[in-house]
Design a protein around this motif. Structure first.
Motif, PDB file in Angstrom:
ATOM      1  N   GLN A   1       0.725  -1.104   0.000  1.00 38.32           N
ATOM      2  CA  GLN A   1       0.045  -0.091  -0.004  1.00 38.32           C
ATOM      3  C   GLN A   1       0.817   1.214  -0.077  1.00 38.32           C
ATOM      4  OE1 GLN A   1      -3.509   0.700  -0.030  1.00 38.32           O
ATOM      5  NE2 GLN A   1      -3.901  -1.556  -0.305  1.00 38.32           N
ATOM      6  N   VAL A   2       0.473   2.373  -0.629  1.00 40.36           N
ATOM      7  CA  VAL A   2       1.135   3.514  -0.613  1.00 40.36           C
ATOM      8  C   VAL A   2       0.070   4.493  -0.275  1.00 40.36           C
ATOM      9  CG1 VAL A   2       2.173   5.199  -2.483  1.00 40.36           C
ATOM     10  CG2 VAL A   2       2.433   2.761  -2.445  1.00 40.36           C
ATOM     11  N   GLN A   3       0.616   5.447   0.642  1.00 46.23           N
ATOM     12  CA  GLN A   3      -0.050   6.629   1.038  1.00 46.23           C
ATOM     13  C   GLN A   3       0.291   8.037   0.384  1.00 46.23           C
ATOM     14  OE1 GLN A   3       1.200   4.653   3.778  1.00 46.23           O
ATOM     15  NE2 GLN A   3      -0.557   3.228   3.196  1.00 46.23           N
ATOM     16  N   VAL A   4      -0.584   8.674  -0.190  1.00 44.20           N
ATOM     17  CA  VAL A   4      -0.374   9.779  -0.947  1.00 44.20           C
ATOM     18  C   VAL A   4      -0.696  11.150  -0.505  1.00 44.20           C
ATOM     19  CG1 VAL A   4      -0.392  10.847  -3.252  1.00 44.20           C
ATOM     20  CG2 VAL A   4      -0.403   8.455  -3.327  1.00 44.20           C
ATOM     21  N   VAL A   5      -0.226  12.059  -0.171  1.00 42.94           N
ATOM     22  CA  VAL A   5      -0.833  13.303   0.358  1.00 42.94           C
ATOM     23  C   VAL A   5      -0.399  14.548  -0.087  1.00 42.94           C
ATOM     24  CG1 VAL A   5      -0.857  14.699   2.524  1.00 42.94           C
ATOM     25  CG2 VAL A   5      -0.776  12.233   2.912  1.00 42.94           C
ATOM     26  N   GLU A   6      -1.257  15.320  -0.785  1.00 42.87           N
ATOM     27  CA  GLU A   6      -0.941  16.428  -1.556  1.00 42.87           C
ATOM     28  C   GLU A   6      -1.271  17.493  -0.338  1.00 42.87           C
ATOM     29  OE1 GLU A   6      -3.875  14.532  -4.238  1.00 42.87           O
ATOM     30  OE2 GLU A   6      -3.639  14.918  -1.983  1.00 42.87           O
ATOM     31  N   SER A   7      -0.396  18.944  -0.951  1.00 49.06           N
ATOM     32  CA  SER A   7      -0.344  20.079   0.059  1.00 49.06           C
ATOM     33  C   SER A   7      -0.265  21.261  -0.897  1.00 49.06           C
ATOM     34  CB  SER A   7       0.541  19.968   1.238  1.00 49.06           C
ATOM     35  OG  SER A   7       1.658  19.914   0.834  1.00 49.06           O
ATOM     36  N   GLY A   8      -0.547  22.334  -0.454  1.00 44.66           N
ATOM     37  CA  GLY A   8      -0.175  23.550  -1.174  1.00 44.66           C
ATOM     38  C   GLY A   8      -1.193  24.232  -1.980  1.00 44.66           C
ATOM     39  N   GLY A   9      -2.293  23.865  -1.724  1.00 46.64           N
ATOM     40  CA  GLY A   9      -3.518  24.324  -2.661  1.00 46.64           C
ATOM     41  C   GLY A   9      -4.000  25.853  -1.919  1.00 46.64           C
ATOM     42  N   GLY A  26       4.886   4.480   2.467  1.00 50.86           N
ATOM     43  CA  GLY A  26       4.603   3.122   2.581  1.00 50.86           C
ATOM     44  C   GLY A  26       5.409   2.385   1.848  1.00 50.86           C
ATOM     45  N   SER A  27       4.899   1.638   0.971  1.00 54.21           N
ATOM     46  CA  SER A  27       5.477   0.465   0.161  1.00 54.21           C
ATOM     47  C   SER A  27       5.787   1.216  -1.215  1.00 54.21           C
ATOM     48  CB  SER A  27       4.609  -0.567  -0.644  1.00 54.21           C
ATOM     49  OG  SER A  27       4.150  -1.198   0.847  1.00 54.21           O
ATOM     50  N   VAL A  28       7.033   2.102  -1.091  1.00 53.05           N
ATOM     51  CA  VAL A  28       7.384   3.028  -2.074  1.00 53.05           C
ATOM     52  C   VAL A  28       8.713   2.507  -2.993  1.00 53.05           C
ATOM     53  CG1 VAL A  28       6.500   5.039  -0.931  1.00 53.05           C
ATOM     54  CG2 VAL A  28       8.992   4.194  -0.677  1.00 53.05           C
ATOM     55  N   SER A  29       9.045   1.207  -2.788  1.00 51.38           N
ATOM     56  CA  SER A  29      10.160   0.730  -3.376  1.00 51.38           C
ATOM     57  C   SER A  29       9.731   0.507  -4.969  1.00 51.38           C
ATOM     58  CB  SER A  29      10.615  -0.612  -2.859  1.00 51.38           C
ATOM     59  OG  SER A  29       9.609  -1.463  -2.776  1.00 51.38           O
ATOM     60  N   ASN A  30       8.422   0.503  -5.301  1.00 55.66           N
ATOM     61  CA  ASN A  30       8.296   0.099  -6.671  1.00 55.66           C
ATOM     62  C   ASN A  30       7.687   1.242  -7.456  1.00 55.66           C
ATOM     63  OD1 ASN A  30       9.240  -2.507  -6.659  1.00 55.66           O
ATOM     64  ND2 ASN A  30       7.773  -3.522  -5.746  1.00 55.66           N
ATOM     65  N   ILE A  31       7.625   2.349  -6.868  1.00 59.45           N
ATOM     66  CA  ILE A  31       6.999   3.456  -7.325  1.00 59.45           C
ATOM     67  C   ILE A  31       7.565   3.794  -8.778  1.00 59.45           C
ATOM     68  CG2 ILE A  31       7.002   5.884  -7.603  1.00 59.45           C
ATOM     69  CD1 ILE A  31       6.459   5.822  -4.521  1.00 59.45           C
ATOM     70  N   GLY A  32       6.666   3.932  -9.777  1.00 49.32           N
ATOM     71  CA  GLY A  32       7.133   4.096 -11.158  1.00 49.32           C
ATOM     72  C   GLY A  32       6.643   6.036 -11.478  1.00 49.32           C
ATOM     73  N   SER A  33       5.957   6.108 -11.915  1.00 44.83           N
ATOM     74  CA  SER A  33       5.354   7.560 -12.230  1.00 44.83           C
ATOM     75  C   SER A  33       4.651   8.141 -11.241  1.00 44.83           C
ATOM     76  CB  SER A  33       4.850   7.430 -13.787  1.00 44.83           C
ATOM     77  OG  SER A  33       3.151   7.110 -13.658  1.00 44.83           O
ATOM     78  N   VAL A  97      -0.102   8.193  -8.016  1.00 49.52           N
ATOM     79  CA  VAL A  97       1.456   7.437  -7.955  1.00 49.52           C
ATOM     80  C   VAL A  97       1.063   6.091  -8.491  1.00 49.52           C
ATOM     81  CG1 VAL A  97       3.004   6.497  -6.416  1.00 49.52           C
ATOM     82  CG2 VAL A  97       1.864   8.796  -5.820  1.00 49.52           C
ATOM     83  N   LEU A  98       1.837   5.677  -9.480  1.00 52.64           N
ATOM     84  CA  LEU A  98       1.934   4.160  -9.907  1.00 52.64           C
ATOM     85  C   LEU A  98       2.900   3.252  -9.501  1.00 52.64           C
ATOM     86  CD1 LEU A  98       0.992   4.870 -13.848  1.00 52.64           C
ATOM     87  CD2 LEU A  98      -0.560   4.041 -12.138  1.00 52.64           C
ATOM     88  N   THR A  99       2.749   2.348  -8.999  1.00 47.19           N
ATOM     89  CA  THR A  99       3.831   1.442  -8.734  1.00 47.19           C
ATOM     90  C   THR A  99       3.673   0.138  -9.545  1.00 47.19           C
ATOM     91  OG1 THR A  99       2.234   0.036  -7.214  1.00 47.19           O
ATOM     92  CG2 THR A  99       3.349   1.864  -6.447  1.00 47.19           C
ATOM     93  N   MET A 100       4.913  -0.269  -9.942  1.00 54.88           N
ATOM     94  CA  MET A 100       5.281  -1.326 -11.029  1.00 54.88           C
ATOM     95  C   MET A 100       5.858  -2.633 -10.220  1.00 54.88           C
ATOM     96  SD  MET A 100       6.195   1.021 -14.061  1.00 54.88           S
ATOM     97  CE  MET A 100       7.117   1.587 -13.092  1.00 54.88           C
ATOM     98  N   GLY A 101       5.684  -3.835 -10.408  1.00 55.12           N
ATOM     99  CA  GLY A 101       6.295  -4.864  -9.771  1.00 55.12           C
ATOM    100  C   GLY A 101       5.318  -6.155 -10.044  1.00 55.12           C
ATOM    101  N   GLY A 102       5.379  -6.393 -11.140  1.00 55.31           N
ATOM    102  CA  GLY A 102       4.327  -7.552 -11.758  1.00 55.31           C
ATOM    103  C   GLY A 102       2.965  -6.748 -12.075  1.00 55.31           C
ATOM    104  N   ALA A 103       2.322  -6.226 -11.200  1.00 56.01           N
ATOM    105  CA  ALA A 103       1.238  -5.726 -11.646  1.00 56.01           C
ATOM    106  C   ALA A 103       1.244  -4.145 -11.506  1.00 56.01           C
ATOM    107  CB  ALA A 103      -0.028  -6.090 -10.674  1.00 56.01           C
ATOM    108  N   ILE A 104       0.469  -3.361 -12.002  1.00 57.92           N
ATOM    109  CA  ILE A 104       0.494  -1.861 -11.942  1.00 57.92           C
ATOM    110  C   ILE A 104      -0.473  -1.474 -11.065  1.00 57.92           C
ATOM    111  CG2 ILE A 104       0.386   0.282 -13.293  1.00 57.92           C
ATOM    112  CD1 ILE A 104       1.636  -0.963 -15.593  1.00 57.92           C
ATOM    113  N   TYR A 105      -0.392  -0.820 -10.023  1.00 53.32           N
ATOM    114  CA  TYR A 105      -1.472  -0.369  -9.091  1.00 53.32           C
ATOM    115  C   TYR A 105      -1.373   1.282  -9.089  1.00 53.32           C
ATOM    116  CZ  TYR A 105      -1.659  -4.955  -7.391  1.00 53.32           C
ATOM    117  OH  TYR A 105      -1.873  -6.483  -7.113  1.00 53.32           O
TER     118      TYR A 105
END
Length: 118
Positions: A1-9, A26-33, A97-105
């Protein structure tokens, strides 16, 4: 799982600038784009700009020359510098955030409101 938090608006006058930030954790080792999208009521979410794992940048024609996406891979962070803002840029901005490692999430943040108004 990856948690994504935006700020600055926020609220800015036409012609002004804002800088959005997005941090992935979180699980950021396979982050792609990592990238930015925006959405206004009644419309589909649209691409603003993305940064691929290899460094390729993509941005929408409507923001070319005004918005710049940058990425700090070591900190799993992506930024969107928005200059010369126009009322048409008013939207909720989402980080994806896209993660890659077998499947794309894909993982989305909760969004940050950008309002351009005088």
């Amino acid at each position: 799982q990856v948690q994504v938090v935006e700020s600055g608006g926020g609220l800015v006058q036409p012609g002004g600038s804002l800088r959005l930030s997005c941090v992935a954790s979180g699980s950021v080792s396979n982050i792609g784009s990592m990238g930015w999208y925006r959405q206004t009521p009644g419309k589909e979410r649209e691409l603003v700009a993305t940064s691929s794992r290899g460094g390729t940048l993509t941005d929408a024609d409507s923001v070319k020359g005004r918005f710049t996406i940058t990425r700090d891979k070591a900190k799993n962070t992506v930024f969107l510098q928005m200059n010369s803002l126009q009322q048409e840029d008013t939207a909720v901005y989402y980080c994806k955030v896209l993660t890659m490692g077998g499947a794309i999430y894909s993982y989305w943040g909760q969004g940050t409101q950008v309002t351009v108004s005088s």
